[in-house]
Design an enzyme around this catalytic site. Structure first.
Site, PDB file in Angstrom:
ATOM      1  N   HIS A  68       0.816  -1.205   0.000  1.00  0.00           N
ATOM      2  CA  HIS A  68       0.000   0.000   0.000  1.00  0.00           C
ATOM      3  C   HIS A  68       0.856   1.264   0.000  1.00  0.00           C
ATOM      4  O   HIS A  68       2.024   1.254   0.402  1.00  0.00           O
ATOM      5  CB  HIS A  68      -0.953  -0.001   1.199  1.00  0.00           C
ATOM      6  CG  HIS A  68      -2.106  -0.955   1.030  1.00  0.00           C
ATOM      7  ND1 HIS A  68      -3.065  -1.169   1.989  1.00  0.00           N
ATOM      8  CD2 HIS A  68      -2.446  -1.739  -0.034  1.00  0.00           C
ATOM      9  CE1 HIS A  68      -3.955  -2.057   1.529  1.00  0.00           C
ATOM     10  NE2 HIS A  68      -3.595  -2.415   0.315  1.00  0.00           N
ATOM     11  N   GLU A  70       0.843   3.822   1.886  1.00  0.00           N
ATOM     12  CA  GLU A  70       1.327   4.261   3.200  1.00  0.00           C
ATOM     13  C   GLU A  70       2.607   3.520   3.573  1.00  0.00           C
ATOM     14  O   GLU A  70       3.565   4.119   4.065  1.00  0.00           O
ATOM     15  CB  GLU A  70       0.257   4.001   4.271  1.00  0.00           C
ATOM     16  CG  GLU A  70      -1.061   4.726   4.029  1.00  0.00           C
ATOM     17  CD  GLU A  70      -2.081   3.900   3.261  1.00  0.00           C
ATOM     18  OE1 GLU A  70      -1.711   3.179   2.305  1.00  0.00           O
ATOM     19  OE2 GLU A  70      -3.276   3.985   3.624  1.00  0.00           O
ATOM     20  N   CYS A  94      -6.110   1.397   5.486  1.00  0.00           N
ATOM     21  CA  CYS A  94      -6.655   0.123   5.965  1.00  0.00           C
ATOM     22  C   CYS A  94      -6.054  -0.189   7.336  1.00  0.00           C
ATOM     23  O   CYS A  94      -5.174   0.524   7.820  1.00  0.00           O
ATOM     24  CB  CYS A  94      -6.342  -0.997   4.966  1.00  0.00           C
ATOM     25  SG  CYS A  94      -4.623  -1.517   4.955  1.00  0.00           S
ATOM     26  N   CYS A  97      -2.231  -0.702   7.379  1.00  0.00           N
ATOM     27  CA  CYS A  97      -1.487   0.557   7.290  1.00  0.00           C
ATOM     28  C   CYS A  97      -1.638   1.379   8.565  1.00  0.00           C
ATOM     29  O   CYS A  97      -0.706   2.075   8.966  1.00  0.00           O
ATOM     30  CB  CYS A  97      -1.922   1.353   6.070  1.00  0.00           C
ATOM     31  SG  CYS A  97      -1.393   0.559   4.544  1.00  0.00           S
TER      32      CYS A  97
HETATM   33 ZN   LIG Z   1      -3.298  -0.218   3.650  1.00  0.00          ZN
END
Ligand SMILES: [Zn+2]
Length: 141
Positions: A68, A70, A94, A97
């Site tokens: 992801h 992040e 999410c 993250c």
């Molecule tokens: Zn994430």
């Protein structure tokens, strides 16, 4: 800060995900960008793993593999650490993250979209951030 969300948006455009392009930008207390990321496959895996969202076998979807935005922004940081920094991200983080954000010492999250607001992952994410005392707010454009 408009320009930081613009940077996150620009980063998102680099993503090869055909469905969800996400960008993140980490800003320190001196208002300097110290990390930028977008969702991508792990280094060296580009083109060899699926971007599919649904398949009979979860191993044939992107979910077990994708890094992801992040995570990439934190891993790509050009400073010793990101403690006390603000993360600008184009999609609400999410739960995975959120854990990274907490453990990295990031102190605030500013997000753009919240299209997965009612999913288990996002509910867990809010619970994590709330429990850790990390404020998050939606960016007003
Ligand atoms: Zn994430």
């Amino acid at each position: 800060m408009e320009r930081f969300m613009d940077e996150a948006r620009r980063a998102a455009q680099n993503s090869k995900d055909p469905n969800t392009q996400v960008g993140a930008c980490i800003v320190n207390q001196e208002k300097k960008i110290v990390g930028i990321g977008y969702n991508c496959m792990p280094n060296g895996c580009d083109g060899q793993l699926p971007w599919t969202r649904s398949a009979d076998d979860r191993l044939d979807t992107k979910y077990p593999y994708v890094c992801h935005a992040e995570l990439n922004a934190i891993m790509n940081k050009n400073s010793a650490d990101v403690k006390g920094c603000t993360m600008y991200v184009t999609l609400f983080p999410c739960n995975e993250c959120a854990k990274l954000i907490i453990q990295a010492g990031i102190s605030k999250v500013i997000y753009l979209d919240d299209k997965y607001h009612d999913t288990q992952e996002t509910k867990a994410s809010r619970r994590l951030l709330d429990t850790a005392g990390i404020p998050y707010e939606q960016f007003n454009c």
